[in-house]
Design an enzyme around this catalytic site. Structure first.
Site, PDB file in Angstrom:
ATOM      1  N   ALA A 251      48.556  46.540  46.065  1.00 42.47           N
ATOM      2  CA  ALA A 251      47.161  46.354  46.494  1.00 42.47           C
ATOM      3  C   ALA A 251      46.887  44.854  46.493  1.00 42.47           C
ATOM      4  O   ALA A 251      46.550  44.264  45.458  1.00 42.47           O
ATOM      5  CB  ALA A 251      46.214  47.091  45.550  1.00 42.47           C
ATOM      6  N   ASP A 427      49.263  41.442  43.143  1.00 41.53           N
ATOM      7  CA  ASP A 427      49.202  42.899  43.204  1.00 41.53           C
ATOM      8  C   ASP A 427      48.039  43.332  42.316  1.00 41.53           C
ATOM      9  O   ASP A 427      48.130  43.303  41.081  1.00 41.53           O
ATOM     10  CB  ASP A 427      50.525  43.501  42.705  1.00 41.53           C
ATOM     11  CG  ASP A 427      50.579  45.020  42.873  1.00 41.53           C
ATOM     12  OD1 ASP A 427      49.504  45.631  43.083  1.00 41.53           O
ATOM     13  OD2 ASP A 427      51.685  45.583  42.779  1.00 41.53           O
ATOM     14  N   HIS A 428      46.931  43.736  42.944  1.00 39.52           N
ATOM     15  CA  HIS A 428      45.704  44.018  42.206  1.00 39.52           C
ATOM     16  C   HIS A 428      45.825  45.262  41.326  1.00 39.52           C
ATOM     17  O   HIS A 428      44.982  45.496  40.458  1.00 39.52           O
ATOM     18  CB  HIS A 428      44.543  44.195  43.203  1.00 39.52           C
ATOM     19  CG  HIS A 428      43.223  43.749  42.666  1.00 39.52           C
ATOM     20  ND1 HIS A 428      42.975  43.554  41.323  1.00 39.52           N
ATOM     21  CD2 HIS A 428      42.056  43.452  43.296  1.00 39.52           C
ATOM     22  CE1 HIS A 428      41.731  43.169  41.152  1.00 39.52           C
ATOM     23  NE2 HIS A 428      41.137  43.082  42.337  1.00 39.52           N
ATOM     24  N   ARG A 429      46.858  46.066  41.522  1.00 39.16           N
ATOM     25  CA  ARG A 429      47.068  47.212  40.650  1.00 39.16           C
ATOM     26  C   ARG A 429      47.343  46.763  39.226  1.00 39.16           C
ATOM     27  O   ARG A 429      47.047  47.474  38.257  1.00 39.16           O
ATOM     28  CB  ARG A 429      48.238  48.071  41.148  1.00 39.16           C
ATOM     29  CG  ARG A 429      48.052  48.678  42.529  1.00 39.16           C
ATOM     30  CD  ARG A 429      49.325  49.406  42.958  1.00 39.16           C
ATOM     31  NE  ARG A 429      50.485  48.530  42.929  1.00 39.16           N
ATOM     32  CZ  ARG A 429      51.747  48.961  43.021  1.00 39.16           C
ATOM     33  NH1 ARG A 429      52.001  50.252  43.140  1.00 39.16           N
ATOM     34  NH2 ARG A 429      52.749  48.103  43.002  1.00 39.16           N
TER      35      ARG A 429
END
Length: 458
Positions: A251, A427-429
């Site tokens: 993400a 990676d926003h996760r």
């Protein structure tokens, strides 16, 4: 017949499959041990695989362009030839007659690093010229990787191209000249669409393609007269797949900030002569690499890869920094190993080597894969800013852009400074916005005060 099945070896680094770039043998050939058989491209490198034993080729495990899984049978050899076993008139005995099957070879040691056409191969019996071919024909042409890439894009069979380069090497001009001539004529028995891959040796073991579910199959693309189809092959296919995997898995979010590198430029000017005495050209990149490592020490969750299967973050214990490099064959990411142990000059020296090897197609397996963080730069083409795609399975990437003279506020004064924009994608996760922003701020502080960077280096 003593039948020996050679399987695609496990070459490590998470590689599970490889694309058959070029067969150097055909069914019926008698091979010496270690003789080159096939060029296979993985998402790490292109390697040439040699024969594990002497014998006669019974079967090939796919055609050029096929992707085969690690552990799949690549070549079947008859080891009994020369030991009293007879061959048929135009080949070897059918596989069905084989009575003995030796264990398949899968050792990493059977792989030899090389790139297509970059050197002479062991001598083999010359194959008869195909009846369908007209004019010049060379069974195993010499050509640089960029020339082979151009040939694939233009749908040119390199074996048909008369070479004009040194040592009978096919040049880009030869390919372009042949393509222009081929556009006005057709070779009997070679009907194929523009851009198609060259015909491959006969095989009875090509894997069946996996059917694509109807719901996921892309709609057909309309083609107008004069349009050209270029197969997505080799490194470009790896980029195609890896970028899609990263974009559809991670993400992404991108954070952009500016950095006043006036002091960094001054430091580089002061130290350039030191590097020149070592025979090195000192760019800004070694300083940026060191600043990244210093910032990663403060924010260790960014020096990380994600293990999707285990649902775990793997924090790296050392600093292996990937450096995106543009080559004629496509984008590759060679890796600086253990940067925490390197000086600025060490980094400059290794960057020179990796850059030269990447452009020449001579990167070694140990130069690829396993990085925990990646830096990408377009240099003078860097533009204002961009949104780089994370080098999956990493969780962060730094985009470096062009340095430009801009007004900078120093106290209450407006002065001319050297300003560079940095684009960081995460990676926003796994990486929250404030963590990414904090990393960017730490990195900028080291770049804006490079003396602080130098005194903090271990």
């Amino acid at each position: 017949m003593s039948r020996f099945e050679f399987k695609l070896p496990d070459i490590g680094e998470g590689v599970t499959e490889g694309e058959i770039v070029s067969w150097l043998i055909k069914v019926g050939d008698e091979l010496a041990e270690d003789q080159d058989m096939v060029e296979v491209m993985t998402d790490k490198a292109t390697v040439t695989i040699g024969a594990p034993k002497a014998g006669v080729v019974v079967q090939l495990g796919g055609k050029e362009g096929d992707v085969v899984a690690v552990g799949s049978v690549l070549v079947v050899l008859d080891l009994a030839v020369g030991e009293g076993t007879s061959k048929s008139g135009n080949g070897v005995q059918p596989v069905a007659e084989a009575a003995t099957a030796e264990p398949a070879a899968t050792a990493v040691g059977d792989i030899k690093e090389s790139l297509p056409g970059m050197g002479a191969r062991p001598a083999r019996a010359a194959a008869a010229r195909p009846a369908a071919a007209a004019g010049h024909f060379t069974e195993k042409p010499l050509a640089a990787p960029a020339t082979r890439k151009l040939a694939r894009e233009l749908g040119v069979d390199l074996r048909q191209v008369p070479p004009t380069g040194p040592a009978e090497r096919v040049t880009r001009e030869d390919v372009e000249r042949f393509a222009r001539g081929a556009a006005t004529m057709s070779v009997p028995g070679a009907e194929r669409s523009p851009g198609a891959q060259r015909s491959s040796p006969t095989t009875t073991m090509a894997p069946e393609p996996t059917p694509v579910p109807e719901a996921r199959r892309a709609p057909p693309v309309a083609v107008a007269v004069g349009d050209q189809r270029i197969p997505i092959r080799g490194i470009r296919r790896r980029i195609f797949e890896n970028m899609a995997r990263s974009k559809h898995t991670a993400a992404h979010f991108t954070y952009v900030d500016e950095c006043d590198v006036t002091q960094l430029r001054a430091l580089r000017e002061r130290t350039r002569s030191i590097a020149e005495r070592e025979g090195l050209k000192l760019t800004f990149l070694p300083f940026i690499v060191k600043a990244v490592v210093a910032a990663l020490r403060v924010h260790p969750t960014l020096n990380c890869v994600v293990d999707e299967a285990a649902q775990e973050m793997v924090l790296k214990s050392h600093y292996d920094i990937g450096i995106a490099a543009a080559t004629d064959a496509g984008l590759t990411v060679p890796v600086l190993r253990h940067v925490e142990q390197m000086s600025i000059l060490d980094i400059a020296r290794e960057l020179d080597r990796l850059g030269e090897d990447a452009r020449a197609g001579k990167l070694r397996m140990e130069d690829l894969g396993g990085s925990g963080f990646t830096i990408t730069s377009l240099g003078k083409l860097g533009g204002l800013f961009a949104t780089p795609i994370v080098n999956y399975p990493e969780v962060a990437i730094l985009g470096v852009h062009e340095m430009k003279k801009r007004p900078v506020v120093k106290g209450d004064q407006i002065v001319i400074g050297e300003v560079m924009l940095l684009s960081l994608s995460f990676d926003h996760r796994l990486i929250d916005g404030h963590v990414g922003a904090a990393f960017a701020r730490t990195l900028i502080e080291f770049l804006e005060e490079p003396d602080r960077l130098l005194v903090s280096m271990s």
